[in-house]
Design an enzyme around this catalytic site. Structure first.
Site, PDB file in Angstrom:
ATOM      1  N   PHE A 187     136.905  21.059   2.879  1.00  9.81           N
ATOM      2  CA  PHE A 187     135.655  21.716   3.285  1.00  9.81           C
ATOM      3  C   PHE A 187     135.147  20.953   4.500  1.00  9.81           C
ATOM      4  O   PHE A 187     134.847  19.761   4.393  1.00  9.81           O
ATOM      5  CB  PHE A 187     134.685  21.594   2.109  1.00  9.81           C
ATOM      6  N   ALA A 188     135.083  21.611   5.661  1.00  3.01           N
ATOM      7  CA  ALA A 188     134.747  20.895   6.896  1.00  3.01           C
ATOM      8  C   ALA A 188     133.404  21.385   7.436  1.00  3.01           C
ATOM      9  O   ALA A 188     133.338  22.356   8.194  1.00  3.01           O
ATOM     10  CB  ALA A 188     135.862  21.080   7.928  1.00  3.01           C
ATOM     11  N   LEU A 189     132.335  20.671   7.039  1.00  2.80           N
ATOM     12  CA  LEU A 189     130.978  21.071   7.416  1.00  2.80           C
ATOM     13  C   LEU A 189     130.328  20.020   8.323  1.00  2.80           C
ATOM     14  O   LEU A 189     129.782  20.344   9.373  1.00  2.80           O
ATOM     15  CB  LEU A 189     130.148  21.264   6.136  1.00  2.80           C
TER      16      LEU A 189
ATOM     17  N   GLU B 290     127.791  15.769  -0.129  1.00  2.00           N
ATOM     18  CA  GLU B 290     127.330  17.083  -0.624  1.00  2.00           C
ATOM     19  C   GLU B 290     125.805  17.128  -0.778  1.00  2.00           C
ATOM     20  O   GLU B 290     125.270  17.686  -1.730  1.00  2.00           O
ATOM     21  CB  GLU B 290     128.039  17.461  -1.919  1.00  2.00           C
ATOM     22  N   GLY B 291     125.130  16.509   0.183  1.00  2.00           N
ATOM     23  CA  GLY B 291     123.672  16.503   0.181  1.00  2.00           C
ATOM     24  C   GLY B 291     123.171  15.186  -0.370  1.00  2.00           C
ATOM     25  O   GLY B 291     123.201  14.952  -1.581  1.00  2.00           O
TER      26      GLY B 291
ATOM     27  N   ILE C 144     126.503  -6.818 -17.559  1.00  2.00           N
ATOM     28  CA  ILE C 144     126.958  -7.121 -18.924  1.00  2.00           C
ATOM     29  C   ILE C 144     128.339  -7.782 -18.900  1.00  2.00           C
ATOM     30  O   ILE C 144     128.630  -8.671 -19.678  1.00  2.00           O
ATOM     31  CB  ILE C 144     126.934  -5.825 -19.781  1.00  2.00           C
TER      32      ILE C 144
ATOM     33  N   GLU D 288     129.312  16.919  10.857  1.00  2.00           N
ATOM     34  CA  GLU D 288     129.693  16.503  12.216  1.00  2.00           C
ATOM     35  C   GLU D 288     129.039  15.160  12.505  1.00  2.00           C
ATOM     36  O   GLU D 288     128.108  14.762  11.785  1.00  2.00           O
ATOM     37  CB  GLU D 288     129.210  17.537  13.236  1.00  2.00           C
TER      38      GLU D 288
END
Ligand code: COS
Length: 393
Positions: free
Chosen positions: A131-133, A369-370, A343, A135
């Protein structure tokens, strides 16, 4: 590996979901264990093939005619799959999730020809999706993207860059969002399926991150893509991206939940076996307080995650619920995992220890993703607009 499965009895699930989660848990225990490899590309390719061969990737695509398990993507199934896989191996979850994110826009908006060409191969693991969104100057602010697609006869010509692209370098195709200019801002973008071998598309740079997985910057130079590769109408790319993210954001919450459950499981095993001051760590109230906070954070994340998944499966718009789930599950998983490292003490920071890996693996989920800040923006907007719509002031 111990994990609380009581939540499977919650009313969000059908019997088929319970059966799916149990079957995958058994499969993952036998087939992937803790998948880690110095060659992350080879490890991811192998995981995609294995997940495809054994039928799990069918859940990442919609449409039984195209190899999908169901006609529409079942969000609860995807979330249970991601939660279970990430509890066993973050890399296996990554391999699964990217098949869904990378092909989700085709499931939602592809023509029958595009579905035929890509979805079956995604579901079988023969083709790797991406998925290339984002930039360099447009991550959270999607409408500011510069990568352009200029119409040229029955083609578009792509020019520009995309970065932070998961599966960049090993993907067989990319769903690319670019400015086509029908209108300013978000109304002037379109989405395209671009085969990795298309002339003019190159991997400009591979990016190394704290929890290694294939990641790259793509460069498009005079890259000609047939107009038939477009997803949805010209100018509708922003909505295509947002609708795809609406499905997969909820599943990021589920992945964070799986990592947190693993951290709690590792913490319980340490707290009940580590001898200290004549007892074990779990005898101390200070440890019990940590365990209580971890268990509560996990249940709260699970409730938000499966509420969003269930609502979407009922056909509701879940922008607000998905944002809440993603924000809470990723932020609280970071805290749960941090407590697990505490822990485990010194052992928890030894390279390759399960909690040390979790500590690195959770970090990016609060960004991609946001980012959490984008989720805050979305939740606030939706809350304010509901207040406005109710006529209250
Ligand atoms: N589903 C369908 N349509 C949606 C939508 C959704 N979830 N969200 C927004 N839209 C529509 C709006 O209704 C609006 O439609 P009109 O133009 O017809 O009015 C249009 O899209 C623009 O929406 P908006 O005004 O909200 O756009 P913004 O530029 O203000 O968007 C945010 C802001 C921050 C919400 C958006 O850019 C975003 O989600 N950014 C994060 C992206 C991201 O996840 N990046 C990480 C890369 S992917 S790994």
């Amino acid at each position: 590996m111990h994990s609380d499965t009581g939540y499977l009895d919650w009313p969000f699930f059908e019997a088929s979901h319970r059966e799916l989660a149990q079957r995958l848990d058994a499969w993952a225990g036998e087939s992937i264990g803790d998948a880690h490899d110095s060659d992350v590309d080879a490890a991811c390719r192998a995981l995609v093939r294995k997940l495809g061969k054994d039928g799990w990737l069918r859940y990442t695509v919609g449409g039984t005619a195209w190899g999908g398990q169901f006609d529409a993507i079942d969000t609860r199934a995807v979330c249970l799959l991601r939660e279970t896989l990430s509890r066993h191996s973050a890399l296996a979850d990554f391999a699964f999730a990217m098949q869904g994110l990378g092909s989700g826009s085709i499931t939602l908006h592809g023509t029958p020809e595009l579905k035929q060409r890509y979805l079956g191969r995604v579901a079988s693991g023969e083709a790797i999706a991406a998925f290339a969104l984002s930039e360099p100057d447009s991550g959270s602010d999607v409408a500011a993207m510069k990568c352009a697609a200029r119409p040229d006869g029955d083609h578009y010509v792509l020019e520009g860059e995309k970065t932070w692209i998961s599966n960049g370098g090993i993907a067989d195709f990319y769903v690319v969002f670019a400015r086509t200019g029908e209108a300013p801002g978000s109304r002037g973008l379109s989405a395209f399926v671009v085969d990795a071998a298309t002339p003019g598309l190159e991997i400009a740079e591979r990016i190394e991150v704290i929890a290694p997985h294939p990641l790259a910057t793509l460069r498009f130079t005079n890259c000609r893509v047939a107009a038939t590769q477009r997803l949805g109408a010209p100018g509708q790319g922003f909505k295509v991206a947002m609708q795809t993210l609406d499905i997969f954001r909820t599943s990021v919450a589920a992945a964070a939940l799986g990592l947190a459950r693993r951290a709690l499981c590792e913490s319980l095993s340490r707290a009940t076996s580590r001898k200290m001051f004549g007892g074990v760590l779990a005898d101390f109230q200070i440890t019990q307080a940590k365990l209580a906070a971890m268990a509560t954070a996990i249940d709260a994340s699970a409730l938000l995650t499966y509420r969003a998944a269930w609502l979407r499966d009922q056909g509701a718009k879940v922008t607000r619920e998905a944002a809440m789930a993603k924000m809470h599950a990723t932020e609280s998983a970071q805290q749960v995992i941090d407590a697990a490292v505490q822990i485990w003490g010194g052992c928890g920071v030894v390279s390759g220890h399960p909690v040390e890996r979790l500590y690195r693996e959770i970090r990016a989920l609060r960004i991609y993703e946001g980012a959490t800040e984008v989720q805050q923006l979305i939740i606030a907007r939706e809350t304010l607009s509901a207040f406005g719509a109710a006529g209250a002031a």
